[in-house]
Design a protein around this motif. Structure first.
Motif, mmCIF file in Angstrom:
data_model
loop_
_atom_site.group_PDB
_atom_site.id
_atom_site.type_symbol
_atom_site.label_atom_id
_atom_site.label_comp_id
_atom_site.label_asym_id
_atom_site.label_seq_id
_atom_site.Cartn_x
_atom_site.Cartn_y
_atom_site.Cartn_z
ATOM 1 N N LEU A 96 -8.569 -20.290 61.726
ATOM 2 C CA LEU A 96 -7.506 -21.166 62.216
ATOM 3 C C LEU A 96 -6.584 -20.486 63.222
ATOM 4 C CD1 LEU A 96 -6.594 -22.937 58.847
ATOM 5 C CD2 LEU A 96 -7.838 -23.912 60.786
ATOM 6 N N GLY A 97 -6.860 -19.230 63.577
ATOM 7 C CA GLY A 97 -6.106 -18.600 64.652
ATOM 8 C C GLY A 97 -5.140 -17.513 64.234
ATOM 9 N N MET A 98 -5.138 -17.117 62.964
ATOM 10 C CA MET A 98 -4.307 -15.979 62.530
ATOM 11 C C MET A 98 -5.256 -14.801 62.328
ATOM 12 S SD MET A 98 -1.581 -17.825 59.940
ATOM 13 C CE MET A 98 -0.166 -16.828 60.400
ATOM 14 N N PRO A 99 -5.355 -13.907 63.318
ATOM 15 C CA PRO A 99 -6.384 -12.855 63.308
ATOM 16 C C PRO A 99 -6.259 -11.919 62.113
ATOM 17 C CG PRO A 99 -4.774 -12.447 65.032
ATOM 18 C CD PRO A 99 -4.475 -13.810 64.507
ATOM 19 N N ARG A 100 -7.399 -11.393 61.673
ATOM 20 C CA ARG A 100 -7.441 -10.536 60.487
ATOM 21 C C ARG A 100 -6.542 -9.315 60.609
ATOM 22 N NH1 ARG A 100 -12.591 -11.830 57.864
ATOM 23 N NH2 ARG A 100 -13.693 -13.325 59.175
ATOM 24 N N ALA A 101 -6.421 -8.777 61.813
ATOM 25 C CA ALA A 101 -5.609 -7.578 62.007
ATOM 26 C C ALA A 101 -4.128 -7.842 61.756
ATOM 27 C CB ALA A 101 -5.812 -7.029 63.418
ATOM 28 N N ARG A 102 -3.722 -9.108 61.751
ATOM 29 C CA ARG A 102 -2.310 -9.452 61.513
ATOM 30 C C ARG A 102 -2.100 -10.004 60.108
ATOM 31 N NH1 ARG A 102 0.974 -9.317 65.702
ATOM 32 N NH2 ARG A 102 2.337 -11.015 65.018
ATOM 33 N N HIS A 103 -3.044 -9.720 59.211
ATOM 34 C CA HIS A 103 -2.885 -10.085 57.803
ATOM 35 C C HIS A 103 -2.271 -8.920 57.039
ATOM 36 C CE1 HIS A 103 -6.470 -13.135 58.045
ATOM 37 N NE2 HIS A 103 -5.492 -13.413 58.888
ATOM 38 N N THR A 104 -1.347 -9.224 56.145
ATOM 39 C CA THR A 104 -0.781 -8.232 55.228
ATOM 40 C C THR A 104 -1.136 -8.634 53.810
ATOM 41 O OG1 THR A 104 1.060 -7.684 56.690
ATOM 42 C CG2 THR A 104 1.318 -7.150 54.362
ATOM 43 N N LEU A 105 -1.810 -7.757 53.114
ATOM 44 C CA LEU A 105 -2.188 -7.991 51.722
ATOM 45 C C LEU A 105 -1.133 -7.338 50.838
ATOM 46 C CD1 LEU A 105 -4.447 -9.331 50.109
ATOM 47 C CD2 LEU A 105 -5.629 -7.135 50.075
ATOM 48 N N LEU A 106 -0.325 -8.181 50.173
ATOM 49 C CA LEU A 106 0.765 -7.682 49.335
ATOM 50 C C LEU A 106 0.345 -7.757 47.873
ATOM 51 C CD1 LEU A 106 3.679 -6.806 48.714
ATOM 52 C CD2 LEU A 106 4.363 -9.200 48.935
ATOM 53 N N VAL A 107 0.278 -6.611 47.216
ATOM 54 C CA VAL A 107 -0.086 -6.534 45.799
ATOM 55 C C VAL A 107 1.210 -6.527 44.990
ATOM 56 C CG1 VAL A 107 -1.354 -5.270 44.032
ATOM 57 C CG2 VAL A 107 -2.137 -5.221 46.409
ATOM 58 N N ALA A 108 1.474 -7.641 44.321
ATOM 59 C CA ALA A 108 2.719 -7.807 43.568
ATOM 60 C C ALA A 108 2.445 -7.518 42.096
ATOM 61 C CB ALA A 108 3.255 -9.229 43.748
ATOM 62 N N GLY A 109 3.016 -6.436 41.593
ATOM 63 C CA GLY A 109 2.759 -6.038 40.207
ATOM 64 C C GLY A 109 3.953 -6.102 39.300
ATOM 65 N N GLY A 110 5.112 -6.545 39.810
ATOM 66 C CA GLY A 110 6.286 -6.606 38.952
ATOM 67 C C GLY A 110 6.656 -5.234 38.416
ATOM 68 N N LEU A 111 6.770 -5.128 37.090
ATOM 69 C CA LEU A 111 7.167 -3.876 36.454
ATOM 70 C C LEU A 111 5.974 -2.988 36.114
ATOM 71 C CD1 LEU A 111 9.802 -5.313 33.931
ATOM 72 C CD2 LEU A 111 10.249 -4.316 36.174
#
Length: 511
Positions: A96-111
Motif C-alpha cells: 500500500l505504499g509504506m516501504p519496509r525500510a520505514r517500518h518500526t517493529l516495537l516489542v512491548a513487554g510491559g514489566l
C-alpha cells in the motif's frame, strides 16, 4: 476410582480421582486457517469497524507495528501463526505504499524481562527475519525518552516514542486473555507506573470487567488523536502435541496409553534439568482459527469471545475441589523453571481466572495445585522474585507489601538489571503475586500437592501435602465427605464455561 496422568512440574504423575470427577479437557483440534497471511490481508481490507487499512496509510510514511512475545498459550510451539500474521502485515503495508525500510517493529513487554536477540529472531520465520530491513526496538518502561499523551485516572500516560513519531500504528496479537493482546499491547508500551495501575480482575475472559482492558482502551483512544491505530487479532487453537501422544490431554485413549507407558516412569526418574529439556523438546503445533481486524480493543474483544466459544470446556456446576496441574516452565519469555511465586501465578493467576459467566470454584472451595514448589530462584533473572519471596516469608500483610513495592520501584540496581535485559522489572513479582488474589479470596484453602518445600508453600499461605491423594482426602474431609471434584487436564488450559446455579439447584443436580 481411576488414575489420570497429570503434569506435576516436569514429572507426569498418576492421580487417583473418583469415577464421578469432572475431567476438564480442551476440545479436540479445531479446523485451522489454510493461509494465515491471506486471512490477515482480508481482515485488514474488511475490518470489524472503522476504515480499511488502505484508507489509513500514508504513502512513503512510517509505520510502527506493535507486537508482544508469544508467552501465551502455554506451553506454546516453535512455529506460531503470529509469525505469519506479522509477515502479512509487513507485506500489506509495503504493497500500500509504506516501504519496509520505514517500518518500526516495537516489542512491548510491559514489566517483563526485555527481549533479547534470540527472542526477536523468533518473531518471524527465519527466512523472513533475515530479510527484514526495518527497525526493531524493545520497549523500556523505565526509560527517560517516553512521550506524554496526557493524563488519565491512572496518571500521566507516557508511551514509547515510536508510537508517536509515526504515521500509522498497527498491533499484531492473539486473543488469549483480556490482559494480553489488542489495546493491552499498547498499554504494555507505557511507563511502569501505568502498566502496574491495571489491577487483576477475577476473570481473564470478560473484557468489560477487566481494568487492564479499560486502561488499554484509554491508551488507544489517546493515541488515536495523534495517529491512526488499527489492530489484527488472531483466534488460536490450543497447542497440540504431535507424534505418539498427539491426543494429550483431550483424548481419553491417549490418557490411557500414557498411564501405561514405561516412558512416563523413565521421564520421572531423570534429573529435573533433563526432564524439562525433554518436555520442552516435544513437537507441538498451533493453528489459527480466525483473523480479525479493526480498532485494537474491538478486534481483540471479538476475537476473545469467538475463541472462548470454540476453545472452551463446559462445566455444568461449580466445583468444591479443583485440581490444577502446573507445567515445567513459566509463562514469561525467555522460559524459565517455575519458582514458588510464578507457580502460584500460573495456577491461581492464570488457570483459575480462565472462566466466563461464573467462577468454576464454589465459594470456600479447595484448590489443589500439583507442583513441588521448589525454590528454583536463578541468581539473575529471578532475583526480583526471590526478594519478594523472602519478604512474604516474614509477613504477607498487604500494607507492608505495598510499601515494599513502592521501594522496589526505586531500586536502582533492579532497574539497571531490567534495562540491561538481565531481569524483569522489579515490580513484576508484585504484579505476579497480585494475580493470585482473586482465587485466594474465593478459595477456602489452597493445597500444594507433591510439595517438596513445605516452608515455601506456607510462606505463600498454601497448605503443603506430600501427594495428590493426601490432598484430595483433605479436601474431602473439609467438604464433609461428598464433594464435587474437577480435574484440569492441562496444560494447555481451556477456558471454563461454568453455569451459575442457585444452592437448591446444586443440591438436586445429578452427579
Amino acid at each position: 476410582m481411576r488414575k489420570i496422568p497429570l503434569l506435576t512440574g516436569s514429572r507426569v504423575q498418576l492421580v487417583a480421582v473418583d469415577d464421578g470427577a469432572h475431567l476438564l479437557a480442551p476440545p479436540p483440534p479445531l479446523g485451522a486457517l489454510a493461509d494465515v497471511g491471506d486471512a490477515v490481508a482480508e481482515a485488514l481490507r474488511y475490518p470489524l469497524s472503522g476504515p480499511p487499512l488502505a484508507d489509513l496509510v500514508t504513502r512513503g510514511g512510517r509505520a510502527t507495528i506493535v507486537v508482544e512475545l508469544p508467552t501465551l498459550p502455554l506451553p506454546g510451539a516453535a512455529a506460531d501463526p503470529r509469525q505469519d500474521a506479522l509477515a502479512a502485515v509487513i507485506d500489506e503495508l509495503d504493497r500500500l505504499g509504506m516501504p519496509r525500510a520505514r517500518h518500526t517493529l516495537l516489542v512491548a513487554g510491559g514489566l517483563e524481562r526485555r527481549a533479547g536477540r534470540r527472542d526477536l529472531e523468533r518473531l518471524l520465520h527465519p527466512a523472513r527475519a533475515r530479510a527484514y530491513r526495518g527497525t526493531v526496538v524493545v520497549h523500556d518502561c523505565a526509560g527517560d525518552e517516553l512521550r506524554s499523551l496526557g493524563a488519565t485516572g491512572a496518571g500521566e500516560l507516557r508511551v514509547h516514542p515510536a508510537l508517536v513519531d509515526t504515521d500509522l500504528v498497527v498491533t499484531v496479537t492473539a486473543a488469549e486473555t483480556t490482559d494480553r493482546g489488542g489495546a493491552c499491547t499498547l498499554l504494555a508500551a507505557c511507563s511502569a507506573d501505568v502498566v502496574r495501575a491495571a489491577r487483576p480482575s477475577p476473570s481473564l475472559l470478560q473484557p468489560s470487567a477487566s481494568p487492564a482492558s479499560r486502561l488499554g482502551a484509554a491508551v488507544e483512544s489517546a493515541l488515536a488523536q495523534h495517529t491512526p491505530v488499527v489492530g489484527v487479532s488472531l483466534v488460536l487453537d490450543h497447542p497440540r502435541l504431535t507424534g505418539r501422544y498427539r491426543g494429550y490431554p483431550w483424548s481419553l485413549p491417549t490418557l490411557h496409553a500414557l498411564r501405561l507407558s514405561p516412558a512416563r516412569l523413565l521421564l520421572n526418574a531423570l534429573p529435573g534439568g533433563v526432564r524439562r529439556h525433554l518436555l520442552q523438546g516435544l513437537s507441538r503445533q498451533i493453528g489459527a482459527v480466525s483473523a480479525l481486524a479493526g480498532p485494537p480493543s474491538v478486534a481483540h474483544a471479538e476475537a476473545l469471545l469467538r475463541g472462548v466459544a470454540v476453545r472452551g470446556t463446559p462445566l455444568p456446576e461449580p466445583l468444591d475441589t479443583l485440581v490444577v496441574p502446573l507445567p515445567w516452565k513459566g509463562p514469561r519469555q525467555p522460559r524459565e523453571p517455575l519458582n514458588p511465586i510464578t507457580a502460584a501465578a500460573v495456577g491461581l493467576g492464570l488457570a483459575l481466572r480462565l472462566w466466563r459467566d461464573a467462577p468454576p470454584l464454589a465459594e470456600g472451595g479447595t484448590i489443589v495445585l500439583l507442583h513441588d514448589f521448589a525454590r528454583t530462584f536463578e541468581s539473575g533473572p529471578q532475583a526480583p522474585h526471590r526478594a519478594l519471596f523472602n519478604e512474604l516469608r516474614e509477613n504477607r500483610d498487604p500494607e507492608r507489601i505495598a510499601g515494599l513495592e513502592a521501594a522496589a520501584a526505586r531500586d536502582h540496581r533492579g532497574l539497571s538489571a531490567y534495562r540491561g535485559g538481565r531481569a524483569p522489572h522489579p515490580l513484576l513479582p508484585y504484579a505476579d503475586w497480585e494475580t493470585c488474589a482473586p482465587a485466594l479470596a474465593r478459595a477456602g484453602r489452597v493445597i500444594a500437592a507433591g510439595c517438596r518445600d513445605a516452608a515455601a508453600a506456607r510462606a505463600l499461605g498454601l497448605v503443603p501435602s506430600h501427594n495428590a491423594t493426601t490432598a484430595l482426602q483433605m479436601a474431602r474431609g473439609v467438604a464433609g465427605g461428598d464433594h464435587r471434584v474437577g480435574v484440569l487436564l492441562a496444560p494447555p488450559y481451556a477456558p471454563l464455561l461454568a453455569a451459575a446455579l442457585a444452592d437448591g439447584e446444586r443440591q438436586s443436580m445429578p452427579r
